[in-house]
Scaffold this active site. Structure first.
Site, short mmCIF file in Angstrom:
data_model
loop_
_atom_site.label_atom_id
_atom_site.label_comp_id
_atom_site.label_asym_id
_atom_site.label_seq_id
_atom_site.Cartn_x
_atom_site.Cartn_y
_atom_site.Cartn_z
N ASN C 124 0.81 -1.22 0.00
CA ASN C 124 0.00 0.00 0.00
C ASN C 124 0.84 1.27 0.00
OD1 ASN C 124 -2.10 -1.76 0.04
ND2 ASN C 124 -2.82 -1.27 2.11
N HIS C 170 -18.42 35.47 -30.33
CA HIS C 170 -19.59 34.76 -30.88
C HIS C 170 -19.31 34.28 -32.29
CE1 HIS C 170 -22.27 36.55 -27.68
NE2 HIS C 170 -21.34 37.48 -27.74
N SER C 291 -7.63 11.88 -48.27
CA SER C 291 -8.86 11.10 -48.19
C SER C 291 -8.73 9.87 -49.06
CB SER C 291 -10.02 11.97 -48.68
OG SER C 291 -11.10 11.16 -49.09
N LYS C 297 -8.75 16.47 -51.02
CA LYS C 297 -8.79 16.81 -49.60
C LYS C 297 -7.41 17.01 -48.99
CE LYS C 297 -11.90 17.04 -47.30
NZ LYS C 297 -12.69 16.05 -46.56
N GLU C 304 -7.93 18.01 -35.53
CA GLU C 304 -9.19 17.36 -35.12
C GLU C 304 -8.95 16.38 -33.98
OE1 GLU C 304 -11.78 16.45 -38.89
OE2 GLU C 304 -9.66 16.46 -39.47
N LYS C 339 -4.47 3.96 -12.07
CA LYS C 339 -3.30 4.10 -12.93
C LYS C 339 -3.62 4.27 -14.41
CE LYS C 339 -0.90 1.86 -9.49
NZ LYS C 339 -2.23 1.47 -8.97
#
Lengths: 477, 477, 477, 477
Positions: C124, C170, C291, C297, C304, C339
């Site tokens: 312990n 915003h 992609s 792409k 991300e 852990k």
């Protein structure tokens, strides 16, 4: 008032007086419902007035507004403070939030000069300032609560510095401990809790005023002056960060979550200890409740609620982390969701710590019952193993094996270790002699663990002495 | 009243009238504060009266209480219902919760017979029943909200079944889609949300009444009768489970969390689309707000708040999961923490869905801007690759490579795919012929994806037709 | 070895060698599967050896074991350290955990004296020590990562101290800012993150060794010596707290959660900025992916993933809070669940900060595109309002209204504020004169916000200078 | 292979073979580390092959690819399946994910035709399909686990249908119950858990194949055919939703979180019951572990771990909710974070249910100890109150008061209710007669609760009979 006059000016009935000039229509009801924050941010009223006063004084001193205007605004703020204190302040939900309410009320009280208060300021830096002040105030209040809790723990720990009880691991009897030692473990937790709150306080103590909407301000303001007046350590260093940072709220919620987990652990113990199987303690009537159907019940509702409230506070932390995740800079309206979890968690923790302090202070301990449990269940087996190491110089691992066999024997005989005959033990390990009985009683076991941090009454009293000194200090470093 | 008479009877001033007979003292203030649930569970008042009425009728019919007593209690409950409706009901926080309040008021109104209502019942099965009724009622209300949202989506999708916009993956332009198709994706999400709520409703629809405190009751009650009267599918099957189960609350919160995540995704899109860089849509004044400092601002506060509220609802779910974790059977007071997260999440979701429905219904779309974006950025590169597969019978992987080289060329020339000369493409792949231009425009791309679930206007209209039929049905299967 | 001999001794085939003496059978497979922690706690191997070495030296010096035994054990630990380093250490899942593995290996290498190492120690306090060491080591490593991130931010901020871009609130254009200023907001966040980790490090830096299973130890150990050898500030003060406290893990996870939220915000911005609608930045090939179907792409996968990983880390925090909630003292096996979330969160954050540092360092900025956006959308409206306040001495609120009307006019005319004719503005506010044009360009707006924390290039450079000095210091206070 | 040839073709050494044609450089190491998912998504290998096979057959049947190509691909997939099964499949982390690995391997095995498999498909619809198949498979497996758990509960419940124990509320003795009844409460929870998983399965059972990257496909595919081949109920209805929906993962995690909370409650009870204060049950050696220091210990590690694992699963749910919050449509890389929490939660729950099933099956009950506890602590006080209602026609509330006074008297006399003299009770309520003793024993109390859902042995056996029938059915409705 402002509401009406704006309506008259521009014909855009229903739109907000403070920003509505370009809008033809006001928000629909559902939108107004979700958008208004007054029902909760009115709790920032005192902080809003305090911050506005500091801002206004600075505007006057730097000549950004005239000293006459400054004086008039300050008088108006005094009036508002009084209205807030005596409950006469006319809150108007249409005005969205507390900031608009105060400014509109100021205009009603002192006229057009009210409009000068918002010079070189935005609601974005204003609310960041108000909210930091609120959290800071509440950290101070909660620290008081934690100190009182520590006080109650120390007092009971002193009373029970030599009260012997079973110490548990895995909820199985492990080794005898003193009840005072057990309680002082919670003192340590509260010490860390206070220390975490103190760190949070120090870290949040930067003044956002002057950050404006996000970019700073072209007015020659004196940011050091406002920071100083509001007892902030320094002005926040980056305007975009200043208005979009809610770390202080997240850190506050983290600290409270951890602290609430501590209380939940003690609460669980109180629930168990006060139940019929343990029967270690009895809660006073003040912290017990009855049943609507079972007339014999004495329920530890207070402890159960404290245990549960950890969930509520953890939920608030989780919620705000989700809100902040992935938000681009700078301010987004999402951040309006910062206040309710913080208000709720602070209030929840405040009541938890009060109840827990009361329960601990009132706790009646059944010392006989605790002692009986400590002397059952072979809790001194480790002492036996340690005796084998010390007296017979066995490696610990071997001593552990031998002790295991002796325990098995005692189990079979359905007696305690101290009740085994010496001859029986010697069959397992011939080197054992009568001195072994000096370590097989719970009180001997406890007394032997007298080093720093150990459970012996002396070690517990030493820990209490240190704790008392710490508590006497004004605050943690 | 009950409060006072109990005080007179037993001298235990301050202790609770309902269970205080054995207690010498009442709870201290902090305890009373944390223990009282009236400030939130009063929202269960209507359900409490409804359930009490069903219980009382059953007690009368089975002869457990006399029909006179039953009638008197029912009359009292009618009066209470009226008082609740007109706001004259005298709530008393000292009486802990709504159940005690109703029972105490009943006693004040009809006298000692009020005490017969709690026969064969405990607060444990009572609150479990009330709360299930509340969740059931709110599922029905939220389902209405979701239907309205679906209606708004369908209406806009129909208007924009052939409005072309860029479809994104990784927030990069991917392939052209129709705005109607994009909106119908949210219809699908809402369909699942409704279906989840329906399943939750079905699963919770078991009546706990009769479970008593935890073990059932010795009175010859008719559980089928109360279940029936309250429109539960059947009586709960195990009394210990019935009083300690809060799955329905957890499942409700899970369903709302997932639904709120859906709304947060649409909200994020609206925030982006209404910003200057996208400028795909314009929010109406009804759903925009201004700035206290920046006069040009039109902020999508509604969308931002809906996005943020997902955090709040997720926090409520997390919180209640924590509360329930590791609780032994049967009822523990911890469970009192079940109501506030559920009430808050239901109310939050209700206002989110209303705001989102309004925003969608009001959304003005800038079709030209969307089309322009759909035609930029080589979004038909996949169409080119597919053309190579179909026309030249190339393996897709090879076609993908060739297309990559053509895109690179167009990038270098800073032109669109359709603007490349045929000869230039042929340098990369000699087999390409003029027919290739038939697939390089965004509208051609969209039109070609006409299969089930595809983005072609016809496919979108077919999906809308199915959706309309579903909406016309009373509820989902 | 130990395994086998225990089998031979007692016939309890399959039971654990370390504690199995009293057990007739070993655990079944499912139990062994859930119980074993070796597959993750082997990551503590280095810390376990380090702590064992310190413990062993202390046992030798205090004479609790002989200096010969101590030397032999130390030699064995050296061998084990080598085996761990070169991958030859024979891990055995049957031995439950890393501690048992090391001890068993020690016995295989040096024989019976190995059994003396566990004198005055329990798993312990041992695991509590190992785990604290691991967290401390990782705080140091993550602090290096955060410093590198700050370095990358500063370098880009310096390059772009006067690169003008729209500042958003915003997600709507609010006021022009400099890109350097925007980046330095993240410097501030990382500064707080480092400071939180430093506080966590300081708070956890107490040595549990000597706490034993929970009650301390009867052996005359020197706790100061082991604390010192392992560079802990001091020995932990309460043995029960020392073995049951996991605050350090929770606080570490909290700090990482907040830091991960910061990264998620920047990641979201990078995703948006690199998309076609913003096109403010271009990610290098090193941080872009393609992609499998859309050849055009360039996906910001790194950004991300960093955004998403915040969820993972928050999940780890939530999970461990749930684990610890309501656990009675002292150690419970539940804590073995401490852990994996910590390991996972540390590793996740490490890779996030590395990726983010690389992305920031590599970022190519499209200054023209940023400037264009900053000059669109009336972003200097606040400057106009401030000009009205300063030049015409209008109250800010009135100036805000006037500006709102001027913006509305410009919107109707579809032109910028600077493109309105003076006469047109004067129709709205006659006091306006030609000087107004001095504040209507984005660069003028930015330059005017030159105070402490403002966005003016000079203010940004001043902030960078301070930041460089901080970074040069060894660590934060 | 593909890797190398692409390098040769384009000189972009290190860039990905599948999409790298346009990229000059490949990702840096840190990026590759965070981006690769192969170390976890290889668990989808079987599902990936299954889905590819269905897709390929459909491509062949519809003539989109030639039947020769189709056959060759199917043969290649068969080989791959074998390689996966026998462990010889050469995984390559450079190829990012399992999909790329399978396709690249296919190319190595069958050459260029492999490139035709990805016709009319994208990784976006592919992974959505694979992952749904995985979740569906695991729901089926977990349902088996839950059934086995129910079986173990029923078996023990039958054995202990009339074993009397104290029923607890607030962890205080409340009313006597039977142990069988207590266990059957968990049967009910598991019943709802299975029902939730069944609903989740039904809702997810829509086939994304054909959704392509996000917009559908121009190829004339037969979506019904692939859906059918993979035993999906129907094709997903909206292509954008199909690739961006992760509801099934969230709902699966919600269902597992609730189920894990159930197990945590039972686990808490087992921990308590097996401890010395309760000593109601004894865990077999198979589910107990010992201590490295305390030789007497028998620790309920299995139960503790099951209790803790609820935290882990809740953390996974929270984490994924955070990931999905606010993500715009359609696919974002963030969604790659969906798999690990689902894999981990499924595996965790699987081992928890296995351990719990084993523990329940093995549980030894100490009936005498339970009975003794049930007869202490006035647990039949409610029975006394109910007797007063029934026999003396008192209102329940009044009966409750009288009983409270009688309990207080027994407490003062330190005796049980049944041990009070009739005369003493009559002093409190003169109407009481000797018949009252017929309800004051625990077994009488239990027997009297014989209605549906009550704790009487007969009622428990009736519940068991229903449960057995349910279990015999193939699956829940």
């Amino acid at each position: 008032m402002a509401e009406k006059s704006s309506g008259q000016d521009s014909g855009n009935a229903g739109s907000n007086a403070m920003w509505g000039a370009r809008f033809d229509r006001g928000p629909v009801e559902a939108m107004e419902g979700i958008n208004s924050s007054l029902h909760f941010d009115r709790r920032l009223a005192a902080q809003d007035v305090r911050a506005s006063r500091a801002h206004c004084r600075m505007l006057g001193k730097t000549g950004i507004i005239s000293s006459e205007a400054s004086s008039r605004i300050l008088e108006g703020l005094d009036l508002i403070e009084k209205e807030l204190a005596d409950g006469s302040f006319p809150f108007d939900a249409k005005l969205e939030d507390i900031h608009m309410n105060v400014e509109a009320r100021l205009a009603a009280l002192i006229g057009e000069d009210a409009g000068r208060l918002h010079t070189a300021r935005s609601r974005n830096d204003q609310v960041a300032t108000d909210f930091r002040l609120w959290v800071r105030d509440n950290i101070d209040a909660l620290d008081d609560g934690l100190k009182a809790f520590q006080g109650a723990l120390i007092a009971q720990a002193e009373t029970h510095a030599d009260t012997i009880m079973p110490g548990f691991t895995h909820m199985q009897g492990a080794q005898p401990v003193t009840f005072g030692h057990h309680l002082m473990a919670y003192y340590e937790m509260a010490r860390r809790d206070r220390s975490r709150l103190a760190d949070c306080r120090e870290r949040l103590n930067e003044c956002p005023l002057g950050a404006g909407a996000l970019a700073g301000t072209p007015f020659p303001i004196d940011r050091a002056a406002t920071a100083d007046a509001l007892e902030f350590r320094e002005p926040a260093r980056n305007s975009m960060d200043a208005v979009s940072d809610r770390d202080f709220a997240l850190e506050f919620l983290s600290a409270l979550s951890i602290a609430a987990v501590h209380l939940s652990r003690l609460a669980e113990e109180i629930v168990l200890w006060s139940g019929p199987q343990f029967a270690f303690v009895r809660l006073s009537d003040s912290f017990s409740t009855g049943s609507s159907i079972m007339p014999q019940k004495r329920n530890p509702d207070g402890a159960e609620l404290v245990r549960a409230k950890a969930g509520r506070i953890i939920g608030s932390l989780t919620g705000l982390l989700v809100v902040m995740k992935g938000l681009p800079l700078a301010y987004s309206k999402d951040m309006q969701e910062d206040k309710e979890p913080v208000f709720d968690a602070a209030g929840t923790f405040e009541s938890c710590i009060a109840v827990m302090t009361g329960m601990i202070a009132d706790l009646e301990v059944d010392k006989a019952r605790m002692a009986e449990a400590a002397n059952a269940g072979f809790l001194t087996a480790t002492d036996l193993a340690d005796w084998l190491v010390r007296s017979l110089e066995l490696p610990f691992r071997k001593a552990h094996h031998i002790t295991g066999s002796i325990v098995k024997l005692a189990e079979e005989k359905n007696c305690g270790l101290a009740e085994l005959a010496l001859a029986e033990m010697q069959k397992i390990e011939p080197g054992i002699n009568a001195d072994v009985f000096s370590v097989l009683a719970a009180d001997k076991s406890v007394a032997s663990r007298s080093g720093l941090g150990g459970t012996a009454p002396g070690a517990v009293r030493a820990a209490i002495a240190i704790a008392r000194k710490e508590l006497a200090r004004k605050e943690l470093e």
